[in-house]
Design an enzyme around this catalytic site. Sequence first.
Site, PDB file in Angstrom:
ATOM      1  N   ARG A  33       0.845  -1.211   0.000  1.00 13.78           N
ATOM      2  CA  ARG A  33       0.000   0.000   0.000  1.00 13.78           C
ATOM      3  C   ARG A  33       0.882   1.264   0.000  1.00 13.78           C
ATOM      4  O   ARG A  33       0.606   2.220  -0.717  1.00 13.78           O
ATOM      5  CB  ARG A  33      -0.916   0.031   1.231  1.00 13.78           C
ATOM      6  CG  ARG A  33      -1.783  -1.186   1.420  1.00 13.78           C
ATOM      7  CD  ARG A  33      -3.026  -1.182   0.532  1.00 13.78           C
ATOM      8  NE  ARG A  33      -3.837  -2.343   0.842  1.00 13.78           N
ATOM      9  CZ  ARG A  33      -3.803  -3.504   0.166  1.00 13.78           C
ATOM     10  NH1 ARG A  33      -3.029  -3.646  -0.897  1.00 13.78           N
ATOM     11  NH2 ARG A  33      -4.579  -4.515   0.524  1.00 13.78           N
ATOM     12  N   LYS A 136      -9.778 -11.295  14.427  1.00  9.21           N
ATOM     13  CA  LYS A 136     -10.132 -11.610  13.035  1.00  9.21           C
ATOM     14  C   LYS A 136      -9.209 -12.678  12.478  1.00  9.21           C
ATOM     15  O   LYS A 136      -8.001 -12.664  12.761  1.00  9.21           O
ATOM     16  CB  LYS A 136     -10.026 -10.352  12.170  1.00  9.21           C
ATOM     17  CG  LYS A 136     -10.437 -10.614  10.721  1.00  9.21           C
ATOM     18  CD  LYS A 136      -9.973  -9.537   9.771  1.00  9.21           C
ATOM     19  CE  LYS A 136      -8.702  -9.964   9.061  1.00  9.21           C
ATOM     20  NZ  LYS A 136      -8.352  -9.085   7.925  1.00  9.21           N
ATOM     21  N   GLU A 178     -13.819 -14.675   8.788  1.00  6.04           N
ATOM     22  CA  GLU A 178     -13.709 -14.098   7.444  1.00  6.04           C
ATOM     23  C   GLU A 178     -13.336 -15.152   6.402  1.00  6.04           C
ATOM     24  O   GLU A 178     -12.155 -15.417   6.191  1.00  6.04           O
ATOM     25  CB  GLU A 178     -12.658 -12.969   7.428  1.00  6.04           C
ATOM     26  CG  GLU A 178     -12.513 -12.324   6.047  1.00  6.04           C
ATOM     27  CD  GLU A 178     -11.480 -11.199   5.976  1.00  6.04           C
ATOM     28  OE1 GLU A 178     -10.748 -10.985   6.962  1.00  6.04           O
ATOM     29  OE2 GLU A 178     -11.403 -10.557   4.921  1.00  6.04           O
ATOM     30  N   LYS A 220     -17.555 -11.979   8.331  1.00 10.19           N
ATOM     31  CA  LYS A 220     -16.994 -11.001   7.390  1.00 10.19           C
ATOM     32  C   LYS A 220     -16.841 -11.680   6.025  1.00 10.19           C
ATOM     33  O   LYS A 220     -15.797 -12.256   5.723  1.00 10.19           O
ATOM     34  CB  LYS A 220     -15.637 -10.501   7.902  1.00 10.19           C
ATOM     35  CG  LYS A 220     -14.926  -9.539   6.957  1.00 10.19           C
ATOM     36  CD  LYS A 220     -13.808  -8.781   7.640  1.00 10.19           C
ATOM     37  CE  LYS A 220     -13.042  -7.939   6.642  1.00 10.19           C
ATOM     38  NZ  LYS A 220     -12.171  -6.952   7.265  1.00 10.19           N
ATOM     39  N   GLY A 263     -12.518  -6.142  -0.716  1.00 15.42           N
ATOM     40  CA  GLY A 263     -11.967  -7.119  -1.651  1.00 15.42           C
ATOM     41  C   GLY A 263     -11.353  -6.611  -2.949  1.00 15.42           C
ATOM     42  O   GLY A 263     -11.090  -7.403  -3.845  1.00 15.42           O
ATOM     43  N   SER A 290     -16.661  -3.801   6.920  1.00 14.23           N
ATOM     44  CA  SER A 290     -15.367  -3.927   7.598  1.00 14.23           C
ATOM     45  C   SER A 290     -14.324  -3.763   6.495  1.00 14.23           C
ATOM     46  O   SER A 290     -13.644  -4.708   6.113  1.00 14.23           O
ATOM     47  CB  SER A 290     -15.239  -5.295   8.280  1.00 14.23           C
ATOM     48  OG  SER A 290     -13.932  -5.448   8.810  1.00 14.23           O
ATOM     49  N   GLY A 292     -11.104  -2.426   4.324  1.00 21.39           N
ATOM     50  CA  GLY A 292      -9.716  -1.999   4.391  1.00 21.39           C
ATOM     51  C   GLY A 292      -9.479  -0.984   3.281  1.00 21.39           C
ATOM     52  O   GLY A 292      -9.564   0.233   3.476  1.00 21.39           O
ATOM     53  N   ARG A 293      -9.265  -1.524   2.068  1.00 23.04           N
ATOM     54  CA  ARG A 293      -8.954  -0.635   0.936  1.00 23.04           C
ATOM     55  C   ARG A 293     -10.036   0.391   0.650  1.00 23.04           C
ATOM     56  O   ARG A 293      -9.744   1.541   0.323  1.00 23.04           O
ATOM     57  CB  ARG A 293      -8.683  -1.481  -0.319  1.00 23.04           C
ATOM     58  CG  ARG A 293      -7.316  -2.120  -0.307  1.00 23.04           C
ATOM     59  CD  ARG A 293      -7.228  -3.250  -1.293  1.00 23.04           C
ATOM     60  NE  ARG A 293      -7.913  -4.441  -0.812  1.00 23.04           N
ATOM     61  CZ  ARG A 293      -8.003  -5.592  -1.476  1.00 23.04           C
ATOM     62  NH1 ARG A 293      -7.451  -5.679  -2.682  1.00 23.04           N
ATOM     63  NH2 ARG A 293      -8.618  -6.629  -0.972  1.00 23.04           N
TER      64      ARG A 293
END
Length: 340
Positions: A33, A136, A178, A220, A263, A290, A292-293
Site C-alpha cells: 500500500r 479476526k 472471514e 466477514k 476485496g 469492515s 480496508g482498501r
Amino acid sequence: MNIDLLKSVANAIVARQKGVLAADESSPTIKKRFDTIKVESTEENRRRYREIMFSADGIERYVGGVILFEETLRQSTRDGTPFPKLLASRGIIPGIKVDKGAKPLALCPGDRVTEGLDGLRERLAEYKKLGAQFAKWRAVIDIDEHGIPSAYGIRANAHSLARYAALCQEADLVPIVEPEVLMDGTHDIGRCEIVTARTLEAVFAELDAHHVVFEGMLLKPNMVIAGKKCPQQAGVQEVAEATLRCLRRYVPSAVPGIVFLSGGQSAEDATDHLNAMNAMGPQPWQVSFSYGRALQAPVLAAWQGQENNAEAAQKALLKRCHLNGLARDGQYSRVMEDAS
Ligand code: 13P
C-alpha cells in the site's frame, strides 16, 4: 466463556450507523500500500499513518471497531497513549488480526489454507491483556477454471476458522470469521455465488460442530460479485440481490452482524453495494462494513507520507466512514460523493 459479554461486544461493533475500519494490514501488505504512494514502510511511518487515522475527529460516529495488526496493538501515539487505549477512550472497540496468512494446502495444488492455530490460545490471552476485545481470521478461497476451490480446500479452511472462533470465545474475544472468496480472475457472478454458498455452508457446519455460539460472533464475507477480469460485470442491484440471496440461505439469523470486506472494489462501488443491500429492507442480521482498501485508499492518496497532509487524510477517512455509515442504513446516494 462469558456469552453476555461476547454478545454485547458483537452488537456494539455493528450498532446503528457503525461498521469496522480494517487497519490490520500485515507488514508485506502495508508495504504494498505504501509503495503506491512511494512511502517507505518503516515502523515509524506505519505508526504515524495509523495514528493519523485513529485520531481523526468524528470517525467514532461511524466506526464501532478497528482491526489492528499485532505491531500496531503494541504501538502508541506520539504522546505515549497506547493505540488500544486511544481507541477505547473514543468509544471504538480495538480488535486484532490473529491469523498468520494463507499458505499452499499440501497435496491440493491451487488451494490455500490459513495458518496460525499453534499457540493461538496463549497469544489470545496476551492480546486480551493489551486491550483487544475482538479478533479476526481471514481464510482465502481462490477460484479458477480448473476446479479450484476443491471441496477439501473449502473444508480445511472452514475447519481452521471454526477452531480459531472457538478459541476466541473461550478467551472472551468476539471472533470475526472471514471466509473471503477472492474477486481475482475471470469467473462470473454465478460462479462466485456457487462458491460463496458452498463456503458459507461448510463454515457454519464447522462452527456449529466446534460449539461456537453464533450470537457472539460476526461474519466477514465477500460480496457475491463477478471476478475483476470477467467481461460481464454485474450491476449494483444484481450484486445486492445475489449477495443477500446467498447469505439468507446460509447464515443463521442468530449471527448479530455481517460486516463485508471490500476485496478490491473501488471505494464508491463498495459503498453503493452496501447501500443497495440495506435499501432492500431489514435483514435477519445487521448488514455493515469492515473495509480496508475501500476506506483507506482515499486516505493514502491524500496523505502521501507528508505531515502537512495529515488533516486532509483525516478528512478523507471521515468522508468514507460517513458515507458508509449512511449506506449501512440505506441512506446513501452516489450524488453525495461530490457533495461531501
Ligand atoms: P479489504 O476491504 O481491502 O478487502 O480488506 C478487508 C480485510 O480485512 C481483508 O482481510
